[in-house]
Design a protein around this motif. Structure first.
Motif, PDB file in Angstrom:
ATOM      1  N   LEU A  47       6.388 -54.988  67.239  1.00  2.00           N
ATOM      2  CA  LEU A  47       5.975 -54.624  68.597  1.00  2.00           C
ATOM      3  C   LEU A  47       7.252 -54.348  69.379  1.00  2.00           C
ATOM      4  O   LEU A  47       8.100 -55.230  69.536  1.00  2.00           O
ATOM      5  N   ASN A  48       7.398 -53.093  69.797  1.00  5.07           N
ATOM      6  CA  ASN A  48       8.595 -52.714  70.541  1.00  5.07           C
ATOM      7  C   ASN A  48       8.246 -52.754  72.030  1.00  5.07           C
ATOM      8  O   ASN A  48       7.542 -51.895  72.534  1.00  5.07           O
ATOM      9  N   THR A  49       8.753 -53.782  72.700  1.00 11.06           N
ATOM     10  CA  THR A  49       8.173 -54.200  73.981  1.00 11.06           C
ATOM     11  C   THR A  49       8.910 -53.693  75.213  1.00 11.06           C
ATOM     12  O   THR A  49      10.062 -53.296  75.139  1.00 11.06           O
ATOM     13  N   GLY A  87      12.734 -54.935  71.468  1.00 11.87           N
ATOM     14  CA  GLY A  87      12.708 -54.350  72.807  1.00 11.87           C
ATOM     15  C   GLY A  87      13.077 -55.320  73.912  1.00 11.87           C
ATOM     16  O   GLY A  87      13.642 -56.386  73.676  1.00 11.87           O
ATOM     17  N   CYS A  88      12.695 -54.950  75.132  1.00 11.51           N
ATOM     18  CA  CYS A  88      13.222 -55.634  76.317  1.00 11.51           C
ATOM     19  C   CYS A  88      12.603 -57.010  76.549  1.00 11.51           C
ATOM     20  O   CYS A  88      13.267 -57.893  77.092  1.00 11.51           O
ATOM     21  N   VAL A  89      11.341 -57.232  76.144  1.00  9.12           N
ATOM     22  CA  VAL A  89      10.784 -58.588  76.282  1.00  9.12           C
ATOM     23  C   VAL A  89      11.528 -59.509  75.317  1.00  9.12           C
ATOM     24  O   VAL A  89      11.888 -60.648  75.655  1.00  9.12           O
ATOM     25  N   ALA A  90      11.806 -58.997  74.123  1.00  9.46           N
ATOM     26  CA  ALA A  90      12.556 -59.773  73.129  1.00  9.46           C
ATOM     27  C   ALA A  90      13.932 -60.141  73.691  1.00  9.46           C
ATOM     28  O   ALA A  90      14.380 -61.287  73.598  1.00  9.46           O
ATOM     29  N   GLN A  91      14.585 -59.143  74.300  1.00  4.54           N
ATOM     30  CA  GLN A  91      15.926 -59.379  74.846  1.00  4.54           C
ATOM     31  C   GLN A  91      15.866 -60.436  75.949  1.00  4.54           C
ATOM     32  O   GLN A  91      16.701 -61.320  76.018  1.00  4.54           O
TER      33      GLN A  91
END
Ligand code: 5AD
Ligand code: SF4
Length: 462
Positions: A47-49, A87-91
């Motif tokens: 999932l690329n968030t 993605g950005c949620v992961a970051q």
């Protein structure tokens, strides 16, 4: 030979995530992963968030619930499914994601995509892996290129990341924190990537970056080049018929870039230029570094350079402290400019941004009511723009088969989808089309007799 493993990637949010998802698939292809469009038979789900608004992050958690059930169903059949969040949620959230959703095996930020094979191996070995570092090496040097067949499968219009990150620090925005500071790719690497795309049949390229017009990558002469100079280089590549770039900041709309809209025939007459608000007080609180007058001035220059330019924008309603008077100034700006479309959002406080700490947050009800008023005005403008296309002829790039047999769907220079009765041989080609019907933001047309290059252009304003 081993069975290919199946990869399902779901992108949330912006076009950069779509591009990144493709580059992740390219990086995993040599490891034996083939992409599938069905999550149920995937061995690896990524999932690329997107973290830009609260709803975007919540969507990821609800999607993770669905993916967890797939993982459990596969485990019951003795098959292991690896779940990765990128993605950005992961970051932004890192390990917190595994705490909230223990079925997740791997969490990694936008700067780690080229290390994906090693991260997967680590997750297999240690059970879980988290990587949200900002490494110093250039990930683009390590990301694998797609094969010609893969490029063809993805279609005739492609995105190319030319710049990543942002140094502007608008007070509502997480991008400077999740994507880091501005980095521009060198001209030579971008040109090589676009040449490869053109060789495989791509006809339209959109140069993307969070703050794309702040581009300052190293040129062939070793010196930093502007986006205008980059566009000129890319425009010289045979086979590429159309160029676009997104997303721009009004402050970085330099004179040479405005002139490129006049001089580069391949640069499409459509520009996404977020303004966010029409009130100077709110623009200052947002740390936008431009006023309403600055924005109007840039728009005037752009329209002088290219009379048929269509503008789209982004708006935030209900930023802390926004009064009815401030909001009225936004509505007023919208009617003064006349957009061909726009995205508008309710302000969403993002943890860690200055806006979230501001005391005068606006009630949700007020935000909803303002959003509805703004969207109604923008819808009217979009309809009016579309209606003005009726009876006009312009070039359409045919991208895929249409809804009915014998039809193709393409995009107008203004990015509108256009359905046309046309032979399949025109797929991937640009042809002149006369617009004969408009129905709820879809355009319908017939192939025109006029040679494509001599078409009348759509006038601005009106
Ligand atoms: N709340 C609401 N909208 C936001 N955007 C960015 N951050 C926020 C936020 N915290 C919008 C801006 C930006 C677009 C990509 O998303 O309008 O231009
Ligand atoms: Fe976010 Fe502002 Fe940078 Fe755009 S310019 S990415 S809104 S901080």
């Amino acid at each position: 030979m081993n069975e290919p493993r199946k990869l399902f990637v779901k992108s949330f949010g912006c076009q950069m995530n779509v591009y990144d998802s493709r580059r992740m698939a390219d990086t995993l292809a040599p490891q034996g992963y083939v992409e599938t469009s069905a999550p149920d038979d995937a061995d690896l789900v990524i999932l690329n968030t997107c973290h830009i608004r609260e709803k975007a992050a919540e969507k990821v958690y609800s999607e993770l619930g669905r993916v967890r059930r797939l993982k459990e169903a596969a485990a019951a059949e003795g098959r292991r499914v690896v779940i990765a969040v990128a993605g950005c949620v992961a970051q932004a959230e890192g390990k917190e994601i595994i705490r909230r959703a223990p079925a997740v095996d791997l969490v990694f930020g936008p700067q780690s995509y080229h290390r994906l094979p090693q991260l997967l191996a680590r997750a297999e070995r240690d059970g879980k892996a988290v990587d949200t570092e900002f490494p110093l090496d250039d990930k683009f040097d390590h990301l694998a290129a797609p094969s010609g067949a893969t490029i063809r499968m993805r279609g005739v219009s492609a995105f190319v990341t030319v710049q990543e990150g942002c140094d502007k620090f608008c007070t509502f925005c997480v991008v400077p924190y999740t994507r880091g500071s501005e980095v521009s790719r060198p001209v030579q690497k971008i040109v090589a990537e676009v040449e490869r795309l053109a060789d495989a049949g791509v006809r339209e390229v959109t140069l993307i970056g969070q703050n794309v017009n702040a581009y300052h990558g190293e040129g062939l002469n070793g010196r930093p080049q502007s986006l205008a100079q980059l566009l000129e280089e890319v425009s010289a590549i045979d086979g590429i018929d159309r160029l676009r770039y997104t997303t721009s900041h009004p402050r970085d709309m330099s004179d040479d870039l405005i002139a490129a809209h006049r001089d580069l025939r391949k640069l499409m007459p459509q520009l996404h230029l977020p303004v966010q608000s029409g009130s100077d007080r709110i623009l200052a609180a947002m740390n936008r570094r431009h006023t309403r007058a600055d924005y109007l001035d840039v728009v005037e220059k752009l329209r002088a350079a290219r009379t048929d330019l269509a503008l789209t924008s982004d708006f935030i309603v209900g930023f802390p402290g926004e009064s009815e008077e401030d909001f009225a100034a936004t509505l007023d700006l919208v009617s003064e400019i006349g957009f061909s479309g726009a995205f508008s959002f309710k302000y969403s406080a993002r943890p860690g941004t200055p806006g979230a700490e501001m005391s005068d947050q606006v009630d949700e009800d007020v935000k909803s009511e303002r959003l509805a008023r703004l969207q109604a005005e923008i819808d009217l403008q979009q309809q009016s723009f579309n209606n003005r296309c009726l009876g006009r002829s312009f070039e359409v790039l045919f991208e895929k088969p249409g809804r009915h047999a014998g039809q193709l769907v393409g995009r107008s220079p203004y990015l509108q989808p256009v359905q046309v009765t046309a032979p399949a041989s025109l797929l991937g080609e640009v042809a002149a089309v006369t617009i004969t019907e408009i129905a709820s933001n879809s355009l319908f047309g017939t192939l025109a007799q006029t040679p494509a290059r001599e078409l009348a252009v759509l006038g601005a304003g009106a």
